[in-house]
Design a protein around this motif. Structure first.
Motif, PDB file in Angstrom:
ATOM      1  N   PHE A 157      10.636   1.042  10.356  1.00 34.68           N
ATOM      2  CA  PHE A 157      10.799   2.051   9.304  1.00 34.68           C
ATOM      3  C   PHE A 157      12.167   1.938   8.652  1.00 34.68           C
ATOM      4  CE2 PHE A 157      12.607   6.320   8.364  1.00 34.68           C
ATOM      5  CZ  PHE A 157      11.896   6.565   7.206  1.00 34.68           C
ATOM      6  N   GLY A 158      12.192   1.946   7.320  1.00 38.74           N
ATOM      7  CA  GLY A 158      13.445   1.942   6.578  1.00 38.74           C
ATOM      8  C   GLY A 158      13.550   3.167   5.688  1.00 38.74           C
ATOM      9  N   GLN A 159      14.562   4.008   5.948  1.00 41.92           N
ATOM     10  CA  GLN A 159      14.837   5.179   5.107  1.00 41.92           C
ATOM     11  C   GLN A 159      15.782   4.742   4.000  1.00 41.92           C
ATOM     12  OE1 GLN A 159      13.894   8.808   5.614  1.00 41.92           O
ATOM     13  NE2 GLN A 159      14.507   8.667   3.471  1.00 41.92           N
ATOM     14  N   THR A 199       0.861  -1.186   0.000  1.00 39.41           N
ATOM     15  CA  THR A 199       0.000   0.000   0.000  1.00 39.41           C
ATOM     16  C   THR A 199       0.895   1.232   0.000  1.00 39.41           C
ATOM     17  OG1 THR A 199      -1.649  -1.200   1.304  1.00 39.41           O
ATOM     18  CG2 THR A 199      -1.891   1.189   1.173  1.00 39.41           C
ATOM     19  N   TYR A 200       0.549   2.187  -0.826  1.00 40.85           N
ATOM     20  CA  TYR A 200       1.293   3.453  -0.903  1.00 40.85           C
ATOM     21  C   TYR A 200       0.493   4.488  -0.131  1.00 40.85           C
ATOM     22  CZ  TYR A 200       4.414   6.846  -3.231  1.00 40.85           C
ATOM     23  OH  TYR A 200       5.350   7.796  -3.508  1.00 40.85           O
ATOM     24  N   LEU A 201       1.072   4.997   0.950  1.00 40.89           N
ATOM     25  CA  LEU A 201       0.356   5.919   1.825  1.00 40.89           C
ATOM     26  C   LEU A 201       1.115   7.219   2.010  1.00 40.89           C
ATOM     27  CD1 LEU A 201      -0.097   2.873   3.705  1.00 40.89           C
ATOM     28  CD2 LEU A 201      -1.839   4.464   4.452  1.00 40.89           C
ATOM     29  N   ARG A 202       0.333   8.271   2.201  1.00 40.48           N
ATOM     30  CA  ARG A 202       0.892   9.519   2.715  1.00 40.48           C
ATOM     31  C   ARG A 202       0.649   9.542   4.218  1.00 40.48           C
ATOM     32  NH1 ARG A 202      -0.974  13.834   4.856  1.00 40.48           N
ATOM     33  NH2 ARG A 202      -3.114  13.645   4.072  1.00 40.48           N
ATOM     34  N   GLY A 203       1.680   9.874   4.955  1.00 39.07           N
ATOM     35  CA  GLY A 203       1.543  10.106   6.379  1.00 39.07           C
ATOM     36  C   GLY A 203       2.201  11.423   6.701  1.00 39.07           C
ATOM     37  N   GLY A 204       1.444  12.396   7.217  1.00 37.92           N
ATOM     38  CA  GLY A 204       2.006  13.720   7.451  1.00 37.92           C
ATOM     39  C   GLY A 204       2.525  14.303   6.153  1.00 37.92           C
ATOM     40  N   THR A 205       3.778  14.759   6.169  1.00 31.93           N
ATOM     41  CA  THR A 205       4.374  15.352   4.967  1.00 31.93           C
ATOM     42  C   THR A 205       5.325  14.377   4.265  1.00 31.93           C
ATOM     43  OG1 THR A 205       6.097  16.381   6.333  1.00 31.93           O
ATOM     44  CG2 THR A 205       4.157  17.697   5.845  1.00 31.93           C
ATOM     45  N   SER A 206       5.122  13.084   4.505  1.00 33.69           N
ATOM     46  CA  SER A 206       5.937  12.053   3.856  1.00 33.69           C
ATOM     47  C   SER A 206       5.041  11.061   3.116  1.00 33.69           C
ATOM     48  CB  SER A 206       6.771  11.291   4.891  1.00 33.69           C
ATOM     49  OG  SER A 206       7.766  12.114   5.460  1.00 33.69           O
ATOM     50  N   LYS A 207       5.665  10.278   2.237  1.00 32.92           N
ATOM     51  CA  LYS A 207       4.989   9.177   1.556  1.00 32.92           C
ATOM     52  C   LYS A 207       5.886   7.954   1.631  1.00 32.92           C
ATOM     53  CE  LYS A 207       4.437  11.265  -2.466  1.00 32.92           C
ATOM     54  NZ  LYS A 207       3.955  11.545  -3.847  1.00 32.92           N
ATOM     55  N   THR A 244      13.239  12.327  -3.030  1.00 32.03           N
ATOM     56  CA  THR A 244      13.492  13.216  -1.897  1.00 32.03           C
ATOM     57  C   THR A 244      13.510  12.353  -0.634  1.00 32.03           C
ATOM     58  OG1 THR A 244      11.169  13.647  -1.324  1.00 32.03           O
ATOM     59  CG2 THR A 244      12.165  15.062  -3.010  1.00 32.03           C
ATOM     60  N   SER A 245      14.073  12.893   0.436  1.00 28.14           N
ATOM     61  CA  SER A 245      14.100  12.129   1.681  1.00 28.14           C
ATOM     62  C   SER A 245      12.689  11.858   2.194  1.00 28.14           C
ATOM     63  CB  SER A 245      14.899  12.881   2.749  1.00 28.14           C
ATOM     64  OG  SER A 245      14.245  14.084   3.138  1.00 28.14           O
ATOM     65  N   SER A 246      11.729  12.730   1.852  1.00 29.59           N
ATOM     66  CA  SER A 246      10.352  12.583   2.326  1.00 29.59           C
ATOM     67  C   SER A 246       9.578  11.500   1.591  1.00 29.59           C
ATOM     68  CB  SER A 246       9.595  13.911   2.165  1.00 29.59           C
ATOM     69  OG  SER A 246      10.219  14.937   2.879  1.00 29.59           O
ATOM     70  N   THR A 247      10.094  11.052   0.450  1.00 32.27           N
ATOM     71  CA  THR A 247       9.348  10.112  -0.391  1.00 32.27           C
ATOM     72  C   THR A 247      10.152   8.860  -0.721  1.00 32.27           C
ATOM     73  OG1 THR A 247      10.072  11.325  -2.369  1.00 32.27           O
ATOM     74  CG2 THR A 247       7.945  11.926  -1.426  1.00 32.27           C
ATOM     75  N   VAL A 291      12.324  -1.834  -4.752  1.00 31.39           N
ATOM     76  CA  VAL A 291      10.961  -1.284  -4.726  1.00 31.39           C
ATOM     77  C   VAL A 291      10.997   0.230  -4.905  1.00 31.39           C
ATOM     78  CG1 VAL A 291       9.007  -0.795  -3.201  1.00 31.39           C
ATOM     79  CG2 VAL A 291       9.904  -3.119  -3.368  1.00 31.39           C
ATOM     80  N   ILE A 292      11.891   0.890  -4.191  1.00 32.05           N
ATOM     81  CA  ILE A 292      11.949   2.348  -4.220  1.00 32.05           C
ATOM     82  C   ILE A 292      12.650   2.868  -5.467  1.00 32.05           C
ATOM     83  CG2 ILE A 292      12.893   4.362  -2.989  1.00 32.05           C
ATOM     84  CD1 ILE A 292      10.387   3.189  -1.728  1.00 32.05           C
ATOM     85  N   GLY A 293      13.553   2.059  -6.033  1.00 36.12           N
ATOM     86  CA  GLY A 293      14.265   2.494  -7.242  1.00 36.12           C
ATOM     87  C   GLY A 293      15.658   3.017  -6.958  1.00 36.12           C
TER      88      GLY A 293
END
Length: 394
Positions: free
Chosen positions: A88-90, A12-20, A65-68, A47-49
């Motif tokens: 959580f994985g950045q 599932t692709y979600l937005r949470g706050g100002t991140s996705k 971006t770091s937010s996405t 997955v992220i590319g």
């Protein structure tokens, strides 16, 4: 020549706050990726590319971006009094690296709604109409987050009138409580103030000696005075991100601060720990125009804060950094508290590049040491897309 079909993984692709971010349930991952290690990291990178030398993540779900560039794994909790475990994985953009060293406060707002929708929360605890309380174990840093998720007709309510600066459209409000937010385990260095001081002098070769507040709360954070860096605190993204010398200086500050906080042993190790610590600079309130064109008046805020994430100035404010801001503001004598005018307070409203944000924190001194029982803030979250993410097999 034959070619293997792509893997098809429920996501599932979600937005949470100002991140996705891309959310997975643990049992939906391929078996090799259900445990920490190279197979999991390789999957999430694909997955992220990443890694993408072009810096665009065109061949993945990331937004460059770091937010996405974020991933989340959620499972039923094995801990008493918790509903789910949240990891959580950045994901780095241009290197093959997933940073597990800290939490994402913004995506924390989406964990409760996702957990309910995936059936990971006991249905008996979900009202037909009202607010569901989801007890989340934040596995990166070993802390509890309590999410208050609005429910309408037995389902998560996503639409509403709550407005969050940095997010264009209104949605339903999700209130988050970060309990005992001083970081301790993988994401922190022990005490809330790792040096034992509210303010330290940090000497950074090539930059100088700067006053800093080093705090582990929400996420390890290095606070500096904007004026000492030649800034006003009203800067928007381009003022910092288009200045390579400034970014290099901030990275040096981050690396030396991380050593001082006990997060890494050597300055060179900072490259392997990109997500933490964060660096932020603060200033007393003054008027400015946010990135959306919205005017922010001096009377609207208690102080100004600008924060960097993954080497760039954030477009708004990281949720975990907001917890650090609220915590530091509640403790008299920190740089954040002094920028806000000093004294005791249980909430603070600060200005960031996209507008303003209010965060509350309850601090007290016990046996000469500061403790914060919880920090509170509101975000919003919604599903952007659900189904399967596809990746080539390893």
């Amino acid at each position: 020549m034959t070619f293997a079909a792509q893997l098809k993984i429920p996501a599932t692709y979600l937005r949470g706050g100002t991140s996705k971010g891309v959310f997975f349930t643990l049992d939906a991952l391929p078996e090799a990726a259900r445990t920490p290690g190279p197979a999991r990291d390789a999957l999430l990178l694909r997955v992220i590319g990443s890694p993408d030398p072009y810096g665009k993540q065109i061949d993945g779900m990331g937004g460059a971006t770091s937010s996405t560039s974020k991933t989340v794994i959620v499972s039923r909790s094995q801990r008493p009094d918790h509903d789910v475990d949240y990891l959580f994985g950045q994901v780095a953009i241009d290197s093959a690296f997933v940073d597990w060293s800290g939490n994402c406060g913004n995506l924390s707002a989406a964990v409760g709604p996702f957990a309910i929708a995936q059936g990971l929360v006991d249905p008996a605890r979900i009202p037909h109409d009202g607010v569901a309380t989801v007890r989340i174990w934040q596995a990166n840093i070993g802390k509890t987050i309590v999410a208050h998720v609005p429910i309408t007709a037995g389902a998560v309510q996503e639409t509403g009138g709550f407005e969050l600066d940095g997010v264009t459209f209104p949605a339903a409000e999700v209130q988050l409580e970060f309990l005992d937010p001083a970081a301790e385990e993988e994401g922190g260095g022990g005490a809330m103030f790792p040096t034992g001081n509210l303010i330290d002098d940090l000497t950074v070769p090539g930059v100088g000696t700067l006053e800093v507040t080093l705090i582990n709360a929400g996420i390890p954070t290095i606070f500096l005075n904007a004026e000492a860096l030649g800034y006003t605190g009203t800067e928007l993204q381009n003022a910092i991100n288009d200045d390579p010398k400034a970014l290099a200086a901030f990275e040096l500050i981050r690396a030396h601060g991380a050593v001082r906080m006990g997060l890494i042993a050597r300055v060179e190790d900072a490259a392997k720990r990109q997500h933490t610590p964060k660096v932020a600079f603060v200033a007393p309130p003054r008027p400015y125009t946010a990135s959306s064109g919205k005017p922010v008046e001096q009377a609207d805020i208690d102080l100004l804060v600008r924060a960097l994430s993954m080497g760039k100035l954030h477009h708004a404010m990281m949720g975990t950094a907001a917890v650090a801001i609220g915590t530091a503001a509640a403790i008299p004598g920190t740089l954040v508290n002094l920028a806000a005018g000093g004294g005791e307070r249980e909430s603070v409203r600060f200005g960031h590049p996209s507008g303003t944000l209010r965060v509350g924190a309850q601090a007290r001194k016990v046996d000469g040491q500061w403790q914060v029982t919880k920090a509170i803030m509101s975000r919003s979250a919604r599903v952007l897309m659900e189904g399967w993410v596809r990746v080539p097999p390893p």
